[in-house]
Design an enzyme around this catalytic site. Structure first.
Site, PDB file in Angstrom:
ATOM      1  N   ASP A   7     -11.292 -56.502 -44.540  1.00  0.00           N
ATOM      2  CA  ASP A   7     -11.806 -55.994 -43.594  1.00  0.00           C
ATOM      3  C   ASP A   7     -11.185 -54.381 -43.538  1.00  0.00           C
ATOM      4  O   ASP A   7     -10.711 -54.115 -43.565  1.00  0.00           O
ATOM      5  CB  ASP A   7     -10.567 -55.926 -42.111  1.00  0.00           C
ATOM      6  CG  ASP A   7     -11.580 -55.534 -40.861  1.00  0.00           C
ATOM      7  OD1 ASP A   7     -12.584 -54.811 -40.853  1.00  0.00           O
ATOM      8  OD2 ASP A   7     -10.522 -55.004 -39.909  1.00  0.00           O
ATOM      9  N   GLU A  67     -16.699 -57.581 -44.221  1.00  0.00           N
ATOM     10  CA  GLU A  67     -17.180 -57.055 -42.864  1.00  0.00           C
ATOM     11  C   GLU A  67     -18.075 -56.046 -43.147  1.00  0.00           C
ATOM     12  O   GLU A  67     -17.457 -54.853 -43.770  1.00  0.00           O
ATOM     13  CB  GLU A  67     -16.308 -57.085 -42.261  1.00  0.00           C
ATOM     14  CG  GLU A  67     -16.863 -57.354 -40.455  1.00  0.00           C
ATOM     15  CD  GLU A  67     -15.618 -57.223 -39.571  1.00  0.00           C
ATOM     16  OE1 GLU A  67     -15.650 -57.680 -38.963  1.00  0.00           O
ATOM     17  OE2 GLU A  67     -14.557 -56.117 -39.715  1.00  0.00           O
ATOM     18  N   ASP A 139      -5.442 -55.986 -38.383  1.00  0.00           N
ATOM     19  CA  ASP A 139      -6.485 -55.648 -40.165  1.00  0.00           C
ATOM     20  C   ASP A 139      -5.966 -56.890 -40.775  1.00  0.00           C
ATOM     21  O   ASP A 139      -7.277 -58.007 -41.162  1.00  0.00           O
ATOM     22  CB  ASP A 139      -6.351 -54.757 -40.258  1.00  0.00           C
ATOM     23  CG  ASP A 139      -6.106 -53.325 -40.075  1.00  0.00           C
ATOM     24  OD1 ASP A 139      -7.596 -52.728 -40.052  1.00  0.00           O
ATOM     25  OD2 ASP A 139      -4.754 -52.418 -39.658  1.00  0.00           O
TER      26      ASP A 139
END
Length: 170
Positions: A7, A67, A139
């Site tokens: 991420d 992502e 996160d």
């Protein structure tokens, strides 16, 4: 198969490693790589690169998933996030690891069942899907969700491609 989910973020890049055996998922590790906001941009990107390289060296994933960046109203923030995302794509690629990309909505839909799920919902579902997982940060939870999404989609893609590969061998 061992999967690394990422991420990307300039200040905090979340990471999560899971094992996939058939339909079974298990948690290996998770955390976040941090960059020092007081340092110049190039040095911050080096910090992210070095941190992600250490994670890959330690956990030896077979594949990675990152992502995708959503477009933000603040162009400067979006560009900075794009730089961090570039590092997140580059590091596994340099290690010879295949890298997949997934939109935020697809990750949420794959893990929670709703494309606009809240962070708390994602964290709860990650803990449910990976029993015994103690998530280090939001996160890291998002990164684990990316890895779970890839596990689901990579498995489906493999099943679709298996007959094609078998036909090609004939």
């Amino acid at each position: 198969m061992r999967l690394l989910g990422l991420d990307p973020g300039l200040r905090h890049t979340g990471w999560g490693v899971i094992e996939v055996r058939g339909n079974r998922l298990s948690h290996v590790a998770d955390g976040a790589v941090h960059s020092d906001g007081a340092r110049p941009m190039a040095e911050r990107l080096v910090q992210l690169h070095e941190g992600l390289t250490q994670i890959i060296d330690r956990y030896r994933p077979d594949a990675a998933a990152v992502e995708e960046t959503f477009v933000n109203k603040n162009a400067s923030s979006t560009l900075k996030l794009g730089l961090a995302r570039g590092v997140a794509l580059l590091v596994p690629a340099l290690a010879g690891i295949p890298v997949a990309e997934y939109s935020t909505n697809l990750v949420k839909k794959s893990v929670v069942g709703a494309g606009h799920a809240e962070k708390q919902q994602i964290q709860r579902m990650v803990k449910l899907l990976l029993p015994g997982c103690l998530i280090e940060s939001p996160d890291a939870a998002d990164a684990l969700a990316v890895a779970i999404c890839h596990a689901h989609h990579a498995n489906t893609l493999d099943r679709w491609q298996a007959p094609v590969a078998a036909e090609a061998r004939r």
